[in-house]
Design a protein around this motif. Structure first.
Motif, PDB file in Angstrom:
ATOM      1  N   MET A   1       0.833  -1.198   0.000  1.00 11.23           N
ATOM      2  CA  MET A   1       0.000   0.000   0.000  1.00 11.23           C
ATOM      3  C   MET A   1       0.868   1.248   0.000  1.00 11.23           C
ATOM      4  SD  MET A   1      -3.059  -1.110  -0.088  1.00 11.23           S
ATOM      5  CE  MET A   1      -4.026   0.339   0.322  1.00 11.23           C
ATOM      6  N   LEU A   2       0.288   2.360  -0.443  1.00 13.27           N
ATOM      7  CA  LEU A   2       0.990   3.630  -0.382  1.00 13.27           C
ATOM      8  C   LEU A   2       1.137   4.073   1.070  1.00 13.27           C
ATOM      9  CD1 LEU A   2      -0.857   5.610  -3.225  1.00 13.27           C
ATOM     10  CD2 LEU A   2       1.272   4.313  -3.405  1.00 13.27           C
ATOM     11  N   ARG A   3       2.173   4.845   1.336  1.00 16.23           N
ATOM     12  CA  ARG A   3       2.333   5.425   2.670  1.00 16.23           C
ATOM     13  C   ARG A   3       1.157   6.363   2.934  1.00 16.23           C
ATOM     14  NH1 ARG A   3       5.089   9.742   4.887  1.00 16.23           N
ATOM     15  NH2 ARG A   3       5.777  10.477   2.832  1.00 16.23           N
ATOM     16  N   HIS A   4       0.716   6.416   4.205  1.00 17.38           N
ATOM     17  CA  HIS A   4      -0.468   7.202   4.556  1.00 17.38           C
ATOM     18  C   HIS A   4      -0.086   8.392   5.426  1.00 17.38           C
ATOM     19  CE1 HIS A   4      -4.639   8.103   5.431  1.00 17.38           C
ATOM     20  NE2 HIS A   4      -4.356   8.122   6.722  1.00 17.38           N
ATOM     21  N   VAL A   5      -0.692   9.561   5.133  1.00 23.31           N
ATOM     22  CA  VAL A   5      -0.505  10.749   5.958  1.00 23.31           C
ATOM     23  C   VAL A   5      -1.871  11.354   6.250  1.00 23.31           C
ATOM     24  CG1 VAL A   5       1.770  11.204   4.919  1.00 23.31           C
ATOM     25  CG2 VAL A   5      -0.258  12.364   4.005  1.00 23.31           C
ATOM     26  N   THR A   6      -1.902  12.214   7.252  1.00 22.93           N
ATOM     27  CA  THR A   6      -3.119  12.963   7.570  1.00 22.93           C
ATOM     28  C   THR A   6      -2.857  14.438   7.328  1.00 22.93           C
ATOM     29  OG1 THR A   6      -3.820  11.361   9.243  1.00 22.93           O
ATOM     30  CG2 THR A   6      -4.752  13.577   9.394  1.00 22.93           C
ATOM     31  N   ALA A   7      -3.683  15.058   6.525  1.00 24.54           N
ATOM     32  CA  ALA A   7      -3.520  16.486   6.230  1.00 24.54           C
ATOM     33  C   ALA A   7      -3.804  17.314   7.470  1.00 24.54           C
ATOM     34  CB  ALA A   7      -4.446  16.888   5.091  1.00 24.54           C
ATOM     35  N   THR A   8      -2.948  18.294   7.735  1.00 19.62           N
ATOM     36  CA  THR A   8      -3.108  19.140   8.912  1.00 19.62           C
ATOM     37  C   THR A   8      -3.432  20.592   8.573  1.00 19.62           C
ATOM     38  OG1 THR A   8      -0.712  19.511   8.947  1.00 19.62           O
ATOM     39  CG2 THR A   8      -1.587  17.713  10.319  1.00 19.62           C
ATOM     40  N   ARG A   9      -3.074  21.022   7.356  1.00 19.25           N
ATOM     41  CA  ARG A   9      -3.350  22.414   6.979  1.00 19.25           C
ATOM     42  C   ARG A   9      -3.447  22.530   5.467  1.00 19.25           C
ATOM     43  NH1 ARG A   9      -0.898  27.745   6.159  1.00 19.25           N
ATOM     44  NH2 ARG A   9       1.176  26.839   5.850  1.00 19.25           N
ATOM     45  N   TYR A  10      -4.475  23.250   5.016  1.00 19.25           N
ATOM     46  CA  TYR A  10      -4.616  23.567   3.600  1.00 19.25           C
ATOM     47  C   TYR A  10      -3.838  24.849   3.351  1.00 19.25           C
ATOM     48  CZ  TYR A  10      -6.853  24.283  -0.947  1.00 19.25           C
ATOM     49  OH  TYR A  10      -7.091  24.456  -2.302  1.00 19.25           O
ATOM     50  N   VAL A  11      -2.847  24.795   2.460  1.00 22.36           N
ATOM     51  CA  VAL A  11      -1.964  25.946   2.259  1.00 22.36           C
ATOM     52  C   VAL A  11      -2.491  26.868   1.171  1.00 22.36           C
ATOM     53  CG1 VAL A  11       0.389  26.693   1.688  1.00 22.36           C
ATOM     54  CG2 VAL A  11       0.011  24.579   3.018  1.00 22.36           C
ATOM     55  N   THR A  12      -2.687  26.322  -0.028  1.00 20.43           N
ATOM     56  CA  THR A  12      -3.144  27.171  -1.130  1.00 20.43           C
ATOM     57  C   THR A  12      -3.659  26.305  -2.268  1.00 20.43           C
ATOM     58  OG1 THR A  12      -2.497  28.992  -2.633  1.00 20.43           O
ATOM     59  CG2 THR A  12      -0.888  27.254  -2.289  1.00 20.43           C
ATOM     60  N   PRO A  13      -4.637  26.792  -3.020  1.00 17.23           N
ATOM     61  CA  PRO A  13      -5.077  26.031  -4.198  1.00 17.23           C
ATOM     62  C   PRO A  13      -4.075  26.183  -5.336  1.00 17.23           C
ATOM     63  CG  PRO A  13      -6.327  28.065  -4.009  1.00 17.23           C
ATOM     64  CD  PRO A  13      -5.448  27.993  -2.786  1.00 17.23           C
ATOM     65  N   LEU A  14      -3.973  25.154  -6.157  1.00 18.18           N
ATOM     66  CA  LEU A  14      -3.160  25.215  -7.368  1.00 18.18           C
ATOM     67  C   LEU A  14      -4.144  25.210  -8.524  1.00 18.18           C
ATOM     68  CD1 LEU A  14      -0.433  22.595  -6.386  1.00 18.18           C
ATOM     69  CD2 LEU A  14      -0.308  25.082  -6.182  1.00 18.18           C
ATOM     70  N   ARG A  15      -4.472  26.376  -9.007  1.00 20.10           N
ATOM     71  CA  ARG A  15      -5.564  26.503  -9.978  1.00 20.10           C
ATOM     72  C   ARG A  15      -5.086  26.153 -11.381  1.00 20.10           C
ATOM     73  NH1 ARG A  15      -9.900  28.531  -7.515  1.00 20.10           N
ATOM     74  NH2 ARG A  15      -9.606  29.617  -5.539  1.00 20.10           N
ATOM     75  N   GLU A  16      -4.786  24.878 -11.549  1.00 15.67           N
ATOM     76  CA  GLU A  16      -4.368  24.358 -12.848  1.00 15.67           C
ATOM     77  C   GLU A  16      -5.182  23.102 -13.147  1.00 15.67           C
ATOM     78  OE1 GLU A  16      -0.238  23.625 -12.616  1.00 15.67           O
ATOM     79  OE2 GLU A  16       0.307  25.697 -12.196  1.00 15.67           O
ATOM     80  N   GLY A  17      -5.770  23.051 -14.338  1.00 14.00           N
ATOM     81  CA  GLY A  17      -6.548  21.882 -14.705  1.00 14.00           C
ATOM     82  C   GLY A  17      -7.912  21.883 -14.045  1.00 14.00           C
ATOM     83  N   GLY A  18      -8.659  20.812 -14.285  1.00 15.34           N
ATOM     84  CA  GLY A  18     -10.029  20.753 -13.805  1.00 15.34           C
ATOM     85  C   GLY A  18     -10.185  20.148 -12.429  1.00 15.34           C
ATOM     86  N   SER A  19      -9.109  19.596 -11.860  1.00 13.91           N
ATOM     87  CA  SER A  19      -9.258  18.893 -10.587  1.00 13.91           C
ATOM     88  C   SER A  19      -9.026  19.786  -9.373  1.00 13.91           C
ATOM     89  CB  SER A  19      -8.293  17.703 -10.532  1.00 13.91           C
ATOM     90  OG  SER A  19      -6.954  18.134 -10.661  1.00 13.91           O
ATOM     91  N   LEU A  20      -8.582  21.019  -9.577  1.00 12.54           N
ATOM     92  CA  LEU A  20      -8.338  21.976  -8.500  1.00 12.54           C
ATOM     93  C   LEU A  20      -7.539  21.358  -7.352  1.00 12.54           C
ATOM     94  CD1 LEU A  20      -8.965  24.964  -7.915  1.00 12.54           C
ATOM     95  CD2 LEU A  20     -10.874  24.213  -6.515  1.00 12.54           C
TER      96      LEU A  20
END
Length: 282
Positions: A1-20
């Motif tokens: 399996m892939l290594r797992h992390v837990t997100a702690t802070r949203y820094v900034t959007p990367l407004r490229e492509g349709g997946s935001l």
């Protein structure tokens, strides 16, 4: 399996492509570009990222580390952007993170160079996985610390958007006219000889095991996530078996376009990382 992390802070959007995608910090003190399950393209984009990214890694192609990233919808109210708030709420649970490479540059074919061997392997791999999104308009390849890095594989494996047509996809020709590396004399035949024998049913099964069940559940027409995995393995195995239908056109395109620009002499200033690719006999 892939290594797992837990997100702690949203820094900034990367407004490229349709997946935001968004830049997020995690509990391992790492920073990741996160693609969200709640984005318009849905979970299949995440599946394609894992399958193609991990298959590339298994074949010795450079890909930043991929992780599963747990995102809590409780993070949403602290974001001032309503679109980001909605995205975080819709993406509660398991999402996909890619290691953030600070200071990386888009691979500009006018500024950087690529050896014919490497160009051939990337072109062959993109043809194998049906990547329509690595062009000079949208490189999806970074240059970081003197090495290329392949990114953004969400626009691959398009057969999984229409499973009844997966068998026809196996022999579909690949249009390489606008490929990012077509002008570097890609050695496609050599790439096929080195890499095709490595893409076995066993390897594909190992790669599909890295995809979380959560992203494969409730797939219409399938009784279990295990059967969905088997369908991906069968589709890619079929693509390998059908190379006589798409490989000659790819070789011809590389030969016709491979002299569009001057490329380095073979072996000259050969990067160390390239010497360790699987199947490398030089």
């Amino acid at each position: 399996m892939l290594r797992h992390v837990t997100a702690t802070r949203y820094v900034t959007p990367l407004r490229e492509g349709g997946s935001l995608p968004g830049l997020m910090e995690a509990d391992d003190l790492g920073t990741y570009v996160v693609k969200f399950r709640g984005a318009g393209q849905g979970r299949k984009t995440l599946v394609a990222e894992v399958v193609v990214g991990e298959l590339a890694r298994a074949l010795g192609l450079p890909v930043p580390e991929l992780v599963t990233a747990q995102v809590d919808k409780a993070m949403a109210p602290s974001e001032p952007d309503e679109e980001v708030q909605e995205l975080l709420r819709a993406s509660h649970g398991l999402n996909l993170g890619m290691d953030f490479l600070p200071g990386a540059l888009d691979f500009d074919p006018g500024a950087f160079t690529a050896e014919p061997e490497f160009a051939g392997r990337v072109l062959w791999f993109d043809a194998l996985t049906g990547n329509v999104d690595r062009s000079w308009r949208n490189p999806n390849m970074l240059y970081w610390h003197g090495e290329p890095q392949l990114i953004d594989h969400g626009a691959t494996l398009i057969f999984h958007h229409n499973w009844p047509g997966a068998r026809d996809w196996a022999g579909r020709p690949y249009n390489a006219a606008d490929h990012l590396l077509i002008g570097f004399g890609p050695e496609v035949a050599a790439a096929d000889a080195a890499l095709a024998p490595l893409v076995t049913e066993e390897l594909l099964t190992e790669v599909l095991a890295k995809v979380p069940d959560d992203w494969l559940e409730d797939e219409p027409g399938f009784l279990s996530t295990g059967i969905v995995r088997e369908a991906y393995v069968a589709a890619l195995t079929g693509r390998i078996a059908a190379r006589e239908a798409w490989l000659p056109g790819l070789v011809e395109a590389a030969l016709n376009r491979g002299n569009d620009r001057v490329v380095p002499e073979r072996g000259r200033n050969r990067p160390e990382w390239l010497k360790h690719l699987p199947g490398d006999a030089t």
